[in-house]
Write a protein that holds these residues in place. Structure first.
Motif, PDB file in Angstrom:
ATOM      1  N   ILE A   1      -8.340  44.030  -3.205  1.00  0.00           N
ATOM      2  CA  ILE A   1      -7.677  45.455  -2.709  1.00  0.00           C
ATOM      3  C   ILE A   1      -8.679  46.716  -3.303  1.00  0.00           C
ATOM      4  O   ILE A   1      -8.740  47.577  -2.702  1.00  0.00           O
ATOM      5  N   LEU A   2      -8.956  46.631  -4.597  1.00  0.00           N
ATOM      6  CA  LEU A   2      -9.445  47.601  -5.361  1.00  0.00           C
ATOM      7  C   LEU A   2     -11.003  47.964  -4.525  1.00  0.00           C
ATOM      8  O   LEU A   2     -11.415  49.227  -4.226  1.00  0.00           O
ATOM      9  N   GLU A   3     -11.533  46.982  -4.138  1.00  0.00           N
ATOM     10  CA  GLU A   3     -12.893  47.088  -3.495  1.00  0.00           C
ATOM     11  C   GLU A   3     -12.597  47.843  -2.072  1.00  0.00           C
ATOM     12  O   GLU A   3     -13.434  48.648  -1.666  1.00  0.00           O
ATOM     13  N   ILE A   4     -11.711  47.161  -1.092  1.00  0.00           N
ATOM     14  CA  ILE A   4     -11.179  47.917  -0.161  1.00  0.00           C
ATOM     15  C   ILE A   4     -10.844  49.417  -0.347  1.00  0.00           C
ATOM     16  O   ILE A   4     -11.432  50.159   0.293  1.00  0.00           O
ATOM     17  N   ASN A   5     -10.173  49.557  -1.475  1.00  0.00           N
ATOM     18  CA  ASN A   5      -9.894  51.133  -1.528  1.00  0.00           C
ATOM     19  C   ASN A   5     -10.900  52.066  -2.030  1.00  0.00           C
ATOM     20  O   ASN A   5     -11.179  52.940  -1.964  1.00  0.00           O
ATOM     21  N   GLN A   6     -12.050  51.331  -2.447  1.00  0.00           N
ATOM     22  CA  GLN A   6     -13.179  51.989  -2.906  1.00  0.00           C
ATOM     23  C   GLN A   6     -14.231  52.544  -1.696  1.00  0.00           C
ATOM     24  O   GLN A   6     -14.831  53.458  -1.941  1.00  0.00           O
ATOM     25  N   ALA A   7     -13.936  51.928  -0.683  1.00  0.00           N
ATOM     26  CA  ALA A   7     -14.581  52.331   0.536  1.00  0.00           C
ATOM     27  C   ALA A   7     -14.592  53.765   0.725  1.00  0.00           C
ATOM     28  O   ALA A   7     -13.552  54.351   1.028  1.00  0.00           O
ATOM     29  N   GLY A   8     -15.920  54.575   1.049  1.00  0.00           N
ATOM     30  CA  GLY A   8     -15.846  56.011   1.075  1.00  0.00           C
ATOM     31  C   GLY A   8     -15.701  56.844  -0.023  1.00  0.00           C
ATOM     32  O   GLY A   8     -15.642  58.023   0.001  1.00  0.00           O
ATOM     33  N   LEU A   9     -15.298  56.160  -1.201  1.00  0.00           N
ATOM     34  CA  LEU A   9     -15.002  56.639  -2.525  1.00  0.00           C
ATOM     35  C   LEU A   9     -16.008  56.183  -3.586  1.00  0.00           C
ATOM     36  O   LEU A   9     -16.660  55.271  -3.443  1.00  0.00           O
ATOM     37  N   SER A  10     -15.990  56.782  -4.650  1.00  0.00           N
ATOM     38  CA  SER A  10     -16.873  56.384  -5.854  1.00  0.00           C
ATOM     39  C   SER A  10     -15.995  55.222  -6.539  1.00  0.00           C
ATOM     40  O   SER A  10     -14.640  55.320  -6.603  1.00  0.00           O
ATOM     41  N   TRP A  11     -16.649  54.484  -7.179  1.00  0.00           N
ATOM     42  CA  TRP A  11     -15.994  53.450  -8.043  1.00  0.00           C
ATOM     43  C   TRP A  11     -15.304  54.117  -9.231  1.00  0.00           C
ATOM     44  O   TRP A  11     -14.278  53.431  -9.829  1.00  0.00           O
ATOM     45  N   THR A  12     -16.050  55.052  -9.571  1.00  0.00           N
ATOM     46  CA  THR A  12     -15.226  55.687 -10.728  1.00  0.00           C
ATOM     47  C   THR A  12     -13.926  56.212 -10.487  1.00  0.00           C
ATOM     48  O   THR A  12     -12.933  56.109 -11.456  1.00  0.00           O
ATOM     49  N   THR A  13     -13.613  56.557  -9.203  1.00  0.00           N
ATOM     50  CA  THR A  13     -12.320  56.862  -8.674  1.00  0.00           C
ATOM     51  C   THR A  13     -11.467  56.095  -8.994  1.00  0.00           C
ATOM     52  O   THR A  13     -10.118  56.027  -9.285  1.00  0.00           O
TER      53      THR A  13
END
Length: 183
Positions: A41-53
């Protein structure tokens, strides 16, 4: 560019956050299904954003998604979806929220058939990145090539999380990631 190399170019404030993740989580095998679900879920939410976010919001995600309890997330109703979409502490994207719920339901089915999400992953190992991506796209929602690659590398199913000269690489090998298991 590997995570190890990328860390050299990070801002000092972000580096601390990434170093903890890099040194203690990234590439290490994940044993529990709820934690595998969390990482997906964290990887899915990272899509289009930075991993820092995502790292900055990780604890808020845990609270919002009931510590990534698969059964609880699978039972979410419309009021839970609205609660998540109103939570400024997470990524408020309806497609990503719906993917989390549907993927939790899918994992419950995999648990019934294979005993666990982890067993399902092990059952399909080894595969190439492309083979894994096709399998994930058939099985889960919102799982493109980069999401699948990062999820599998970060959870110890694909190599490449650390450069071979990175001190953490040896620790990961000692933890016996599935990609390094000799059959």
């Amino acid at each position: 560019m590997s995570y190890c190399t990328a860390m050299k170019y990070m801002k000092p404030d972000d580096l601390v956050l990434h170093k903890i993740y890099h040194d203690t989580q990234y590439g290490f095998p994940i044993e529990e299904d709820n934690e595998l679900f969390c990482r997906l879920i964290l990887e899915i939410n990272q899509a289009g954003l930075s991993w820092t976010t995502i790292l900055k919001k990780q604890e808020t995600f845990r609270k919002a998604y009931h510590n990534f309890d698969i059964k609880k997330v699978a039972s979410y109703k419309e009021k839970d979806i609205q609660r998540l979409l109103n939570d400024a502490g997470i990524i408020r994207n309806k497609l990503k929220v719906n993917a989390a719920i549907e993927n939790a339901k899918t994992i419950i089915g995999l648990q019934k058939e294979f005993g666990s999400f982890k067993n399902w992953l092990a059952h399909h190992h080894p595969k190439t990145k492309d083979e894994w991506t096709k399998l994930f796209k058939r099985t889960f929602r919102f799982t493109g090539g980069e999401i699948v690659n990062e999820f599998l590398m970060s959870a110890g199913y694909l190599p490449g999380a650390h450069d071979e000269n990175c001190p953490v690489h040896k620790k990961v090998l000692k933890a016996k990631p599935l990609w390094n298991n000799k059959k």
